[in-house]
Design a protein around this motif. Structure first.
Motif, PDB file in Angstrom:
ATOM      1  N   ARG A 100      60.559  -9.749 113.323  1.00 58.51           N
ATOM      2  CA  ARG A 100      61.999  -9.643 113.578  1.00 58.51           C
ATOM      3  C   ARG A 100      62.476  -8.210 113.401  1.00 58.51           C
ATOM      4  NH1 ARG A 100      64.197 -14.692 113.892  1.00 58.51           N
ATOM      5  NH2 ARG A 100      62.932 -16.395 113.035  1.00 58.51           N
ATOM      6  N   SER A 101      63.583  -7.922 114.058  1.00 58.51           N
ATOM      7  CA  SER A 101      64.216  -6.601 113.917  1.00 58.51           C
ATOM      8  C   SER A 101      64.988  -6.578 112.619  1.00 58.51           C
ATOM      9  CB  SER A 101      65.166  -6.353 115.101  1.00 58.51           C
ATOM     10  OG  SER A 101      66.287  -7.246 115.022  1.00 58.51           O
ATOM     11  N   PRO A 102      65.416  -5.352 112.196  1.00 58.11           N
ATOM     12  CA  PRO A 102      66.214  -5.305 110.966  1.00 58.11           C
ATOM     13  C   PRO A 102      67.457  -6.200 111.033  1.00 58.11           C
ATOM     14  CG  PRO A 102      65.462  -3.122 111.568  1.00 58.11           C
ATOM     15  CD  PRO A 102      65.090  -4.017 112.716  1.00 58.11           C
ATOM     16  N   ALA A 103      67.900  -6.441 112.262  1.00 54.51           N
ATOM     17  CA  ALA A 103      69.090  -7.300 112.378  1.00 54.51           C
ATOM     18  C   ALA A 103      68.734  -8.771 112.388  1.00 54.51           C
ATOM     19  CB  ALA A 103      69.843  -6.935 113.651  1.00 54.51           C
ATOM     20  N   GLY A 104      67.437  -9.100 112.352  1.00 51.67           N
ATOM     21  CA  GLY A 104      67.009 -10.489 112.311  1.00 51.67           C
ATOM     22  C   GLY A 104      66.647 -11.064 113.655  1.00 51.67           C
ATOM     23  N   GLU A 105      66.699 -10.212 114.689  1.00 52.37           N
ATOM     24  CA  GLU A 105      66.395 -10.682 116.022  1.00 52.37           C
ATOM     25  C   GLU A 105      64.879 -10.869 116.165  1.00 52.37           C
ATOM     26  OE1 GLU A 105      66.765  -9.138 120.650  1.00 52.37           O
ATOM     27  OE2 GLU A 105      67.477  -7.911 118.990  1.00 52.37           O
TER      28      GLU A 105
END
Length: 655
Positions: free
Chosen positions: A112-117
């Motif tokens: 996941r990306s830092p944004a949770g994606e």
């Protein structure tokens, strides 16, 4: 500057990670996009799955699944689980480029990306085919071993935990011990031991021995579910883990009851054979000693008898001679017991009414046993007569009654019982009708060790000078020689019963034998006419005394030291009117001499003197037998019988 330092300064972090992942060849490490398409591929993935990077990038990872797993939706569930739970781990079959399958360990993590994606998935796969194959082989081996153990029905094979609780149970255990698996698994194996063995802690000792010494092995009684007992061979081995720690015990039990019984029967047969051989050897020795001793007693008794006739009327001298004669006769009685034991006594079997014989002995038994012994008899109304020598039977009964008296020093009850028995088949007796005379006392009885030796010759529990140890062997010898059997039963503290089994007389044949024997005897008051007698004996002392007794009876005597000499004398002297011969002589025996004389001089009276009764079969009824040692009266009676058989008195023949 070294190479690693150079790489760390010239390469960025992403490039360094890529090099690290490519360097791992034991694992397939690659990336998937959120939809499951391959977006990276390391060298380990190429080696494991067979696809080059250019061949696989952009393809869906379901390519590596089996068609069945794809149809079942396994790839989609895998990604959903990883996304939902943050991790997915499993093992299963996966496919290579060439179609080969391998057993894979699979690990998937969502990225996941830092944004949770969700950016995709990191997938790590390892080939565990060899380990799975080894596990499968181990499983197959264990299953085969389990089937093997279950197939064994002659052995109880089962496992115990370290405390002795049963953890497995095979078919053999169920057959031998009677318990189903659900009845014993989880219970302690001590339930198979006798109560006394449990109390003594035998089960725990067995496990302790196996644990400390590496093995426990023994034989003993074990108990089945139904309470019956069996003789078991038991082996217990400790089971250790890879670190050497005790994790339980392997126990093998076999029912060897039949084997033990067969071994015991074999040992009993060997003991019986040894006993028979020993008794036969003693019998041979005893018979020979008795024969020689009879010759010596013959000399002593006949000399004393002749001396007594010539002594002056001196009461003291007569008393001394009478004492000497009494002692010699006691010696003769002892030799008769020895011969009876050796089954070499001269028996004169006739039809005997046992109750009548016992009744005739009542007064003598009462005097012998004393008032402290109460004599009781149990007789049937009219039992069949038995075929036995009545004199020897009286002696046997007296011996048994005296033994009973000695076993009841404070007094007691003595029962004489007669029973009619029928034997169909037995190792000790021929089939037929028998009369059993049992003599029972209320004395102290005998323990098993004493009872076992009771009939051995010269064994006695009486004090020195109070018993010869030949009484019971004599009874046994009489029974065997008469075609019967002697049985001794005793329990310590409960008295003793002696059983004398004798064959029933077979009607007319035995009656005729008894009658002819009686008719052949001497009649009281008769005196034989003077004869020219040939006396034959290889023992010069016996020959001299026989000659003296014959001459004292008024006969003329010619002596011969061998049968051949006697034959020559008879052939050369027609006036010979009687031959008295010993039986056992070197070269030619007395019976062989008589066989020749019966052909050459069939009218000649013959007397055969013998120290024991092993005479050849078919000896002529016209031969009078004389048992050594004999005195002058017995010699005169034998002469009278011999003359009567040949009809000398009626024909008036003589010298």
């Amino acid at each position: 500057m070294d190479q690693s330092s150079h790489l760390s300064t010239t390469l960025g972090p992403e490039e360094r990670y890529r090099l690290l992942v490519d360097a791992v060849e034991e694992y397939a490490i690659y990336m998937l996009d959120p939809d499951g398409f391959v977006i990276s591929w390391n060298s380990g993935a190429q080696r494991l799955k067979g696809y080059a990077e250019a061949e696989i990038l952009g393809r869906h990872f379901s390519t590596f699944y089996t068609p069945d797993d794809v149809r079942a939706g396994a790839p989609t569930r895998t990604l959903n689980t990883a996304q939902r739970e943050g991790r997915f781990e499993t093992e299963g079959w996966r496919c290579c480029k060439d179609g080969r399958r391998f057993w894979a360990q699979v690990l998937i993590h969502p990225i996941r990306s830092p944004a949770g994606e969700l950016l995709g998935y990191a997938k790590v796969t390892r080939d565990l085919t060899e380990r799975r194959n080894a596990e499968d082989a181990l499983r197959r081996s264990e299953e085969q071993f389990r089937l093997l153990v279950q197939a064994v029905t002659d052995y109880a094979i089962y496992m115990l935990d370290p405390t002795g609780l049963i953890t497995s149970w095979n078919t053999g255990a169920q057959r031998i011990k009677g318990y189903a698996p659900d009845e014993v698994i989880g219970t302690n194996f001590s339930r198979f031991y006798r109560t006394g063995d449990q109390t003594r802690g035998e089960p725990a000792k067995a496990l302790a021995t196996a644990a400390s010494e590496g093995r426990f092995e023994s034989e003993g009684w074990r108990v089945r579910k139904d309470g019956s007992e069996f003789w078991a061979s038991v082996v217990i081995d400790p089971v250790l883990d890879a670190n050497g720690s005790l994790i339980g015990f392997a126990k093998v039990t076999r029912d060897i009851t039949e084997k033990r019984r067969a071994q015991q029967e074999l040992e009993q047969a060997r003991d019986a054979l040894f006993q028979a051989q020993k008794l036969d050897a003693i019998g041979q020795l005893t018979g020979g000693v008795a024969h020689d001793f009879n010759n010596l007693l013959m000399v002593v008794l006949s000399s004393l008898e002749l001396l007594r006739r010539r002594l002056p009327a001196d009461e003291k001298l007569q008393g001394l001679v009478n004492n000497a004669i009494q002692g010699a006769r006691r010696g003769a009685a002892l030799t008769q017991r020895m011969l009876s034991f050796a089954r070499r006594q001269d028996l004169a079997p006739v039809a005997v009414d046992v109750p009548r014989l016992v009744d005739g002995m009542r007064e003598m038994l009462a005097r012998t046993l004393g008032s402290a012994i109460r004599i009781e008899t149990v007789f049937p109304a009219a039992p069949d007569p038995v075929l036995v020598d009545p004199n020897q039977l009286e002696l046997a009964i007296l011996n048994l009654c005296v033994n009973a008296r000695d076993a009841m020093p404070e007094g007691g009850r003595l029962e004489l019982k007669v029973e009619e028995k029928s034997v169909a088949a037995a190792a000790e007796l021929r089939p037929g009708a028998y009369v059993c005379l049992s003599i029972s006392d209320t004395g102290a009885g005998m323990d098993a060790a004493t009872l076992e030796k009771a009939v051995e010759p010269f064994f006695t529990t009486k004090g020195v000078g109070k018993g010869t140890g030949l009484g019971l062997p004599m009874v046994q010898g009489l029974a065997a020689q008469s075609g019967g059997r002697f049985v001794l039963k005793s329990t310590e503290g409960a008295g003793t019963t002696a059983e004398l089994w004798l064959p029933v007389a077979q009607g007319a044949a035995d009656a005729v034998a008894a009658e002819s024997d009686a008719d052949g005897g001497a009649k009281a008051g008769e005196r034989s006419p003077p004869l020219l007698v040939v006396a034959v004996d290889d023992d010069s002392l016996v020959l001299a005394n026989t000659t003296s007794m014959l001459e004292d009876l008024g006969h003329s005597v010619i002596t011969a030291g061998s049968a051949q000499d006697a034959l020559n004398l008879v052939r050369g002297e027609p006036a010979v009117g009687l031959v008295v011969s010993d039986q056992v002589m070197p070269g030619m025996t007395g019976s062989q001499l008589f066989a020749v004389l019966r052909k050459e001089r069939p009218e000649l009276p013959l007397i055969l003197a013998t120290g024991y009764a092993e005479l050849p079969p078919g000896l002529s009824v016209f031969t009078s037998k004389l048992a050594k040692p004999f005195d002058q009266d017995q010699l005169e009676a034998a002469i009278s019988r011999a003359l009567r058989v040949r009809g000398w008195h009626t024909r008036g023949q003589g010298r």
